[in-house]
Motif scaffolding. Structure first.
Motif, PDB file in Angstrom:
ATOM      1  N   TYR A 211       0.827  -1.207   0.000  1.00  0.00           N
ATOM      2  CA  TYR A 211       0.000   0.000   0.000  1.00  0.00           C
ATOM      3  C   TYR A 211       0.864   1.261   0.000  1.00  0.00           C
ATOM      4  O   TYR A 211       0.539   2.255  -0.653  1.00  0.00           O
ATOM      5  N   LEU A 212       1.984   1.224   0.726  1.00  0.00           N
ATOM      6  CA  LEU A 212       2.900   2.361   0.749  1.00  0.00           C
ATOM      7  C   LEU A 212       3.520   2.589  -0.633  1.00  0.00           C
ATOM      8  O   LEU A 212       3.663   3.734  -1.083  1.00  0.00           O
ATOM      9  N   LEU A 213       3.887   1.521  -1.326  1.00  0.00           N
ATOM     10  CA  LEU A 213       4.449   1.643  -2.671  1.00  0.00           C
ATOM     11  C   LEU A 213       3.425   2.231  -3.637  1.00  0.00           C
ATOM     12  O   LEU A 213       3.758   3.070  -4.486  1.00  0.00           O
ATOM     13  N   LEU A 214       2.182   1.793  -3.498  1.00  0.00           N
ATOM     14  CA  LEU A 214       1.118   2.319  -4.334  1.00  0.00           C
ATOM     15  C   LEU A 214       0.947   3.818  -4.110  1.00  0.00           C
ATOM     16  O   LEU A 214       0.885   4.616  -5.067  1.00  0.00           O
ATOM     17  N   ALA A 215       0.878   4.222  -2.839  1.00  0.00           N
ATOM     18  CA  ALA A 215       0.713   5.641  -2.521  1.00  0.00           C
ATOM     19  C   ALA A 215       1.925   6.447  -2.967  1.00  0.00           C
ATOM     20  O   ALA A 215       1.786   7.579  -3.463  1.00  0.00           O
ATOM     21  N   ALA A 216       3.118   5.876  -2.779  1.00  0.00           N
ATOM     22  CA  ALA A 216       4.333   6.577  -3.202  1.00  0.00           C
ATOM     23  C   ALA A 216       4.336   6.818  -4.705  1.00  0.00           C
ATOM     24  O   ALA A 216       4.733   7.907  -5.173  1.00  0.00           O
ATOM     25  N   PHE A 294       0.473   5.463  15.116  1.00  0.00           N
ATOM     26  CA  PHE A 294       1.142   6.340  14.149  1.00  0.00           C
ATOM     27  C   PHE A 294       1.108   5.718  12.758  1.00  0.00           C
ATOM     28  O   PHE A 294       0.790   6.380  11.770  1.00  0.00           O
ATOM     29  N   ILE A 295       1.446   4.427  12.678  1.00  0.00           N
ATOM     30  CA  ILE A 295       1.454   3.734  11.386  1.00  0.00           C
ATOM     31  C   ILE A 295       0.065   3.736  10.768  1.00  0.00           C
ATOM     32  O   ILE A 295      -0.112   4.014   9.573  1.00  0.00           O
ATOM     33  N   ASP A 296      -0.944   3.449  11.583  1.00  0.00           N
ATOM     34  CA  ASP A 296      -2.315   3.357  11.084  1.00  0.00           C
ATOM     35  C   ASP A 296      -2.824   4.693  10.566  1.00  0.00           C
ATOM     36  O   ASP A 296      -3.294   4.792   9.431  1.00  0.00           O
ATOM     37  N   THR A 297      -2.736   5.732  11.395  1.00  0.00           N
ATOM     38  CA  THR A 297      -3.387   6.998  11.071  1.00  0.00           C
ATOM     39  C   THR A 297      -2.491   7.969  10.315  1.00  0.00           C
ATOM     40  O   THR A 297      -2.892   8.541   9.301  1.00  0.00           O
ATOM     41  N   LEU A 298      -1.281   8.156  10.804  1.00  0.00           N
ATOM     42  CA  LEU A 298      -0.403   9.155  10.201  1.00  0.00           C
ATOM     43  C   LEU A 298       0.214   8.686   8.889  1.00  0.00           C
ATOM     44  O   LEU A 298       0.600   9.522   8.058  1.00  0.00           O
ATOM     45  N   ILE A 299       0.318   7.377   8.702  1.00  0.00           N
ATOM     46  CA  ILE A 299       0.935   6.876   7.472  1.00  0.00           C
ATOM     47  C   ILE A 299      -0.110   6.297   6.509  1.00  0.00           C
ATOM     48  O   ILE A 299      -0.319   6.823   5.413  1.00  0.00           O
ATOM     49  N   LEU A 300      -0.789   5.215   6.929  1.00  0.00           N
ATOM     50  CA  LEU A 300      -1.659   4.508   5.990  1.00  0.00           C
ATOM     51  C   LEU A 300      -2.933   5.281   5.659  1.00  0.00           C
ATOM     52  O   LEU A 300      -3.378   5.279   4.510  1.00  0.00           O
ATOM     53  N   CYS A 301      -3.539   5.939   6.648  1.00  0.00           N
ATOM     54  CA  CYS A 301      -4.716   6.755   6.346  1.00  0.00           C
ATOM     55  C   CYS A 301      -4.343   7.939   5.453  1.00  0.00           C
ATOM     56  O   CYS A 301      -5.107   8.340   4.572  1.00  0.00           O
ATOM     57  N   THR A 302      -3.156   8.487   5.674  1.00  0.00           N
ATOM     58  CA  THR A 302      -2.678   9.577   4.823  1.00  0.00           C
ATOM     59  C   THR A 302      -2.481   9.096   3.394  1.00  0.00           C
ATOM     60  O   THR A 302      -2.744   9.845   2.434  1.00  0.00           O
ATOM     61  N   CYS A 303      -2.016   7.861   3.221  1.00  0.00           N
ATOM     62  CA  CYS A 303      -1.863   7.297   1.880  1.00  0.00           C
ATOM     63  C   CYS A 303      -3.187   7.344   1.117  1.00  0.00           C
ATOM     64  O   CYS A 303      -3.242   7.776  -0.043  1.00  0.00           O
ATOM     65  N   THR A 304      -4.256   6.879   1.774  1.00  0.00           N
ATOM     66  CA  THR A 304      -5.567   6.887   1.121  1.00  0.00           C
ATOM     67  C   THR A 304      -6.012   8.308   0.799  1.00  0.00           C
ATOM     68  O   THR A 304      -6.536   8.576  -0.288  1.00  0.00           O
ATOM     69  N   ALA A 305      -5.804   9.226   1.744  1.00  0.00           N
ATOM     70  CA  ALA A 305      -6.205  10.619   1.525  1.00  0.00           C
ATOM     71  C   ALA A 305      -5.482  11.215   0.333  1.00  0.00           C
ATOM     72  O   ALA A 305      -6.085  11.921  -0.500  1.00  0.00           O
ATOM     73  N   MET A 306      -4.179  10.949   0.194  1.00  0.00           N
ATOM     74  CA  MET A 306      -3.411  11.485  -0.938  1.00  0.00           C
ATOM     75  C   MET A 306      -3.893  10.897  -2.258  1.00  0.00           C
ATOM     76  O   MET A 306      -3.977  11.597  -3.270  1.00  0.00           O
ATOM     77  N   GLY A 339      -8.745  -1.870  -9.504  1.00  0.00           N
ATOM     78  CA  GLY A 339      -9.760  -2.597  -8.750  1.00  0.00           C
ATOM     79  C   GLY A 339      -9.237  -3.934  -8.246  1.00  0.00           C
ATOM     80  O   GLY A 339      -9.479  -4.321  -7.102  1.00  0.00           O
ATOM     81  N   MET A 340      -8.481  -4.633  -9.090  1.00  0.00           N
ATOM     82  CA  MET A 340      -7.905  -5.915  -8.686  1.00  0.00           C
ATOM     83  C   MET A 340      -6.851  -5.722  -7.596  1.00  0.00           C
ATOM     84  O   MET A 340      -6.786  -6.488  -6.639  1.00  0.00           O
ATOM     85  N   PHE A 341      -6.035  -4.684  -7.772  1.00  0.00           N
ATOM     86  CA  PHE A 341      -4.983  -4.416  -6.797  1.00  0.00           C
ATOM     87  C   PHE A 341      -5.578  -4.119  -5.428  1.00  0.00           C
ATOM     88  O   PHE A 341      -5.114  -4.624  -4.408  1.00  0.00           O
TER      89      PHE A 341
END
Length: 461
Positions: A211-216, A294-306, A339-341
């Motif tokens: 998920y981090l790679l996708l957001a990056a 921190f990982i849940d909200t500050l990182i992964l939730c931010t990924c979705t928001a971006m 969608g598959m990803f």
């Protein structure tokens, strides 16, 4: 009626959980910021013996539980109804929630019990052993609510979400997905806590990294737009830029609610896992679990928001959101394979959440029956059956029920945390004092002789 009750409970919790996080932060002298670097050192520590799991394993299991559909669908709902400013308030909830999670998880460690080849603990234990046996009835209420919400309802919800997603993305019949998921879950939960943590420490890093790679990728390919998006988040949060009819109020309410729902800080769920770790001082695991928030909200939730805000999918005044909104945004960024990803990531998120939710149910049953193998096996069979059944259902009523019981869980846990503020703060000060003296912090049982701790777990030497 259930929706009205949910709204009443959760709107009230917004005004309790946030002040609690602020109080814990100030009283501990901003411990989550002062010792932030130490959190990363602690996750590399190994367990000293075979009774407990390592700090990293406990972190992986708790992150696997905190991280789920809320990080993908919940953020989209917050942005759709509260505007970009909701993201800012999710960040604030996460930062202060780190202190709340630290307190509750450190207390779970302090009052944990050694049972055969593992540790058990959590709110039910720190209610009984921290507040006294006269409060055992409250611990029983908490355990029933924990079993109903996490052990039953949320297991079903995750199975339904995975089956629906796979049907949409791959045209796989829900029943087939349910059977496959039941087999994989069964292979994990019949191995006990050690199997659960080993599976989690393998699955969770993979899903988070994907998920981090996708957001990056999304952020890098839209780098010139990033300052505009970040500026909009801050401006909308503070009222300089209104993009939704509810204004700042909507941004605050939605951001706070979705943030609390996602990271679970103060709900009392994570302490059940935190207690399983073998550590030298309860604050070690408290800091590790603060990192989980921190990982849940500050990182992964931010990924979705971006992903959403860097797309053209988001428009001011949207009246809907959810996973569809996230998938549409990803389709715009990376094409039709999105969608598959997302379905694959959701499977990993949902699978790890089911393992976490199952353990919540096991801990609840353990409070009433102890290490009863027959009770645990019955729960395992019920969990597998729930996974198959839920893959074919519409679970809107189940979700509403789970929200209600989880809100009540939070109220019980917060009540206990307030009454246990003194031992919680003592742990923080003891830890700080030992660090200041240059020592590796260790809990000495004699310093806590006025508390009902398990002397087979915590010794003087």
């Amino acid at each position: 009626m259930l929706n009205t009750l949910n709204e009443l409970i959760w709107n009230g919790l917004v005004y309790i959980l946030v002040p609690a996080g602020i109080i814990f932060t100030i009283s501990s002298k901003f411990v989550q910021f002062r010792l932030f670097a130490r959190m990363f050192k602690l996750i590399t520590d190994k367990s000293d013996n075979d009774t407990g799991v390592s700090s990293f394993q406990a972190l992986a299991l708790s992150v696997g539980g905190r991280v789920g559909a809320g990080n993908i669908a919940g953020v989209a709902v917050a942005v759709a109804l509260g505007g970009p400013g909701a993201v800012f308030w999710m960040w604030m909830v996460g930062l202060f929630g780190m202190a709340t999670s630290l307190f509750e998880c450190a207390l779970a460690q302090l009052f944990k019990r050694s049972e055969k080849d593992q540790y058990r603990g959590g709110p039910a234990h720190y209610i009984v052993h921290g507040l006294g046996p006269q409060w055992r009835w409250l611990a029983g209420v908490y355990s029933v609510l924990l079993l109903a919400s996490f052990g039953v309802a949320f297991v079903a919800l995750q199975s339904f979400s995975i089956a629906s997603s796979f049907q949409e993305a791959f045209a796989i019949p829900p029943f087939a997905t349910g059977i496959f998921l039941a087999v994989t879950v069964g292979g994990a939960i019949f191995g006990g806590i050690n199997r659960l943590v080993k599976v989690s420490e393998f699955v969770v890093p993979i899903m988070a990294l994907l998920y981090l790679l996708l957001a990056a990728f999304v952020i890098v390919t839209n780098l010139t737009e990033l300052p505009r998006v970040l500026g909009s988040i801050v401006a909308n949060a503070l009222g300089f830029e209104q993009v939704v009819s509810g204004g700042v109020g909507a941004a605050i309410l939605l951001g706070v609610k979705r943030g609390l729902f996602s990271n679970e800080a103060g709900l009392g769920s994570a302490p059940n896992v935190a207690a399983t770790a073998e550590v030298k001082h309860p604050m070690d695991q408290g800091l590790v679990q603060a990192l989980s928030v921190f990982i849940d909200t500050l990182i992964l939730c931010t990924c979705t928001a971006m992903v959403i805000l860097l797309s053209d999918i988001y428009q001011p005044g949207l009246e809907s959101g959810g996973i569809t909104m996230t998938q549409q945004a990803l389709n715009e960024h990376i094409g039709g394979m999105a969608g598959m990803f997302v379905s694959i990531i959701l499977f990993l998120f949902g699978f790890s959440s089911i393992l976490y939710n199952y353990y919540m149910g096991e801990n609840a049953i353990d409070f009433f029956t102890g290490q009863n193998k027959h009770a645990f096996n019955l729960l395992r069979v019920v969990t597998i059956a729930l996974v198959i059944w839920a893959s074919l259902q519409d679970l809107s009523t189940v979700l509403g029920f789970a929200d209600t019981t989880m809100g009540m869980l939070a109220l019980v846990n917060l009540f206990a945390l307030v009454l246990l503020f003194k031992p919680g703060l003592k742990l923080v000060r003891d830890y700080d004092q030992q660090l200041k003296g240059g020592a590796v912090p260790r809990l000495r049982a004699r310093d806590y002789s006025d508390f009902d701790i398990d002397r087979s777990v915590w010794k003087d030497d």
